[in-house]
Design a protein around this motif. Sequence first.
Motif, mmCIF file in Angstrom:
data_model
loop_
_atom_site.group_PDB
_atom_site.id
_atom_site.type_symbol
_atom_site.label_atom_id
_atom_site.label_comp_id
_atom_site.label_asym_id
_atom_site.label_seq_id
_atom_site.Cartn_x
_atom_site.Cartn_y
_atom_site.Cartn_z
ATOM 1 N N GLU A 21 40.959 32.804 36.051
ATOM 2 C CA GLU A 21 41.914 32.978 36.515
ATOM 3 C C GLU A 21 42.270 34.354 36.718
ATOM 4 O OE1 GLU A 21 45.472 31.409 34.679
ATOM 5 O OE2 GLU A 21 44.313 29.859 34.661
ATOM 6 N N GLY A 22 41.725 34.937 38.221
ATOM 7 C CA GLY A 22 42.367 36.324 38.999
ATOM 8 C C GLY A 22 43.287 36.496 38.897
ATOM 9 N N PRO A 23 43.512 37.898 39.476
ATOM 10 C CA PRO A 23 42.291 38.775 39.961
ATOM 11 C C PRO A 23 41.430 39.871 38.851
ATOM 12 C CG PRO A 23 45.226 39.909 40.663
ATOM 13 C CD PRO A 23 45.182 38.527 40.253
ATOM 14 N N VAL A 24 40.711 40.047 39.388
ATOM 15 C CA VAL A 24 40.004 40.606 37.817
ATOM 16 C C VAL A 24 39.495 41.753 38.733
ATOM 17 C CG1 VAL A 24 39.572 38.641 36.848
ATOM 18 C CG2 VAL A 24 38.034 39.065 38.553
ATOM 19 N N GLU A 25 39.179 42.438 37.311
ATOM 20 C CA GLU A 25 37.818 43.189 37.343
ATOM 21 C C GLU A 25 36.813 43.124 36.545
ATOM 22 O OE1 GLU A 25 40.592 47.377 39.358
ATOM 23 O OE2 GLU A 25 39.935 47.081 36.782
ATOM 24 N N VAL A 26 35.374 43.462 36.700
ATOM 25 C CA VAL A 26 34.800 43.227 36.388
ATOM 26 C C VAL A 26 33.048 44.914 35.955
ATOM 27 C CG1 VAL A 26 31.806 42.234 36.087
ATOM 28 C CG2 VAL A 26 33.882 40.470 36.968
ATOM 29 N N VAL A 27 33.524 45.198 34.912
ATOM 30 C CA VAL A 27 32.712 46.552 35.138
ATOM 31 C C VAL A 27 31.061 45.907 34.538
ATOM 32 C CG1 VAL A 27 32.606 48.312 33.947
ATOM 33 C CG2 VAL A 27 34.650 47.382 33.566
ATOM 34 N N LEU A 28 30.378 46.249 35.671
ATOM 35 C CA LEU A 28 28.864 45.712 35.492
ATOM 36 C C LEU A 28 28.060 46.485 34.174
ATOM 37 C CD1 LEU A 28 28.222 45.498 38.931
ATOM 38 C CD2 LEU A 28 28.787 43.823 37.306
ATOM 39 N N ASP A 29 26.986 46.516 33.438
ATOM 40 C CA ASP A 29 26.303 47.650 32.863
ATOM 41 C C ASP A 29 26.102 49.268 33.021
ATOM 42 O OD1 ASP A 29 24.063 46.943 34.063
ATOM 43 O OD2 ASP A 29 23.889 45.475 32.594
ATOM 44 N N VAL A 33 32.705 48.521 38.833
ATOM 45 C CA VAL A 33 33.177 48.026 39.272
ATOM 46 C C VAL A 33 33.287 47.321 39.795
ATOM 47 C CG1 VAL A 33 35.752 47.974 38.242
ATOM 48 C CG2 VAL A 33 34.947 49.678 36.902
ATOM 49 N N MET A 34 33.556 45.967 40.029
ATOM 50 C CA MET A 34 33.442 45.415 40.955
ATOM 51 C C MET A 34 35.185 44.508 40.773
ATOM 52 S SD MET A 34 31.021 45.732 42.021
ATOM 53 C CE MET A 34 30.296 44.246 43.548
ATOM 54 N N ARG A 35 36.225 44.433 41.830
ATOM 55 C CA ARG A 35 36.932 44.038 41.994
ATOM 56 C C ARG A 35 36.826 42.391 42.866
ATOM 57 N NH1 ARG A 35 42.055 44.591 41.147
ATOM 58 N NH2 ARG A 35 43.774 44.086 42.070
ATOM 59 N N SER A 36 37.993 41.626 42.171
ATOM 60 C CA SER A 36 37.868 40.221 42.805
ATOM 61 C C SER A 36 39.460 39.891 42.498
ATOM 62 C CB SER A 36 37.176 39.238 42.474
ATOM 63 O OG SER A 36 37.683 37.840 43.458
ATOM 64 N N ASP A 37 40.019 39.351 44.142
ATOM 65 C CA ASP A 37 41.520 39.324 44.044
ATOM 66 C C ASP A 37 41.592 37.513 44.522
ATOM 67 O OD1 ASP A 37 42.451 42.170 43.928
ATOM 68 O OD2 ASP A 37 42.545 42.041 46.034
ATOM 69 N N ARG A 38 40.208 36.720 44.219
ATOM 70 C CA ARG A 38 40.912 35.757 44.185
ATOM 71 C C ARG A 38 41.692 34.929 42.873
ATOM 72 N NH1 ARG A 38 36.037 32.674 47.354
ATOM 73 N NH2 ARG A 38 37.775 30.845 46.551
ATOM 74 N N PHE A 39 42.299 34.138 43.496
ATOM 75 C CA PHE A 39 42.916 32.866 41.984
ATOM 76 C C PHE A 39 42.187 32.311 41.314
ATOM 77 C CE2 PHE A 39 42.081 29.845 45.049
ATOM 78 C CZ PHE A 39 42.841 28.517 44.644
ATOM 79 N N VAL A 40 41.013 32.599 41.319
ATOM 80 C CA VAL A 40 40.272 31.652 40.558
ATOM 81 C C VAL A 40 38.199 32.484 40.758
ATOM 82 C CG1 VAL A 40 38.904 29.767 39.019
ATOM 83 C CG2 VAL A 40 40.844 30.284 39.574
#
Length: 71
Positions: A21-29, A33-40
């Motif tokens: 469930e978003g929004p989320v930030e994903v930290v890659l190896d 940092v990748m960000r998505s503002d989607r709700f899922v």
Amino acid sequence: MTGEPPPTRVTVTRDGPILIEGPVEVVLDDGRVMRSDRFVVAVCACRRSRTYPWCDTSHRRRTRTAPAPDD
């Protein structure tokens, strides 16, 4: 009620992406940092996605391991 925000729901799907469930930030190896503002958000778990870390349903395109049944 403690005033704390509700926990983030993460759903692990069989043979598919991880749904968050978003929004989320994903930290890659590599530290990006990748960000998505989607709700899922569908995060790729197979690393086949061309839009990694986001799922593009590449996990569905697998080669057939068993021969097709005769018709």
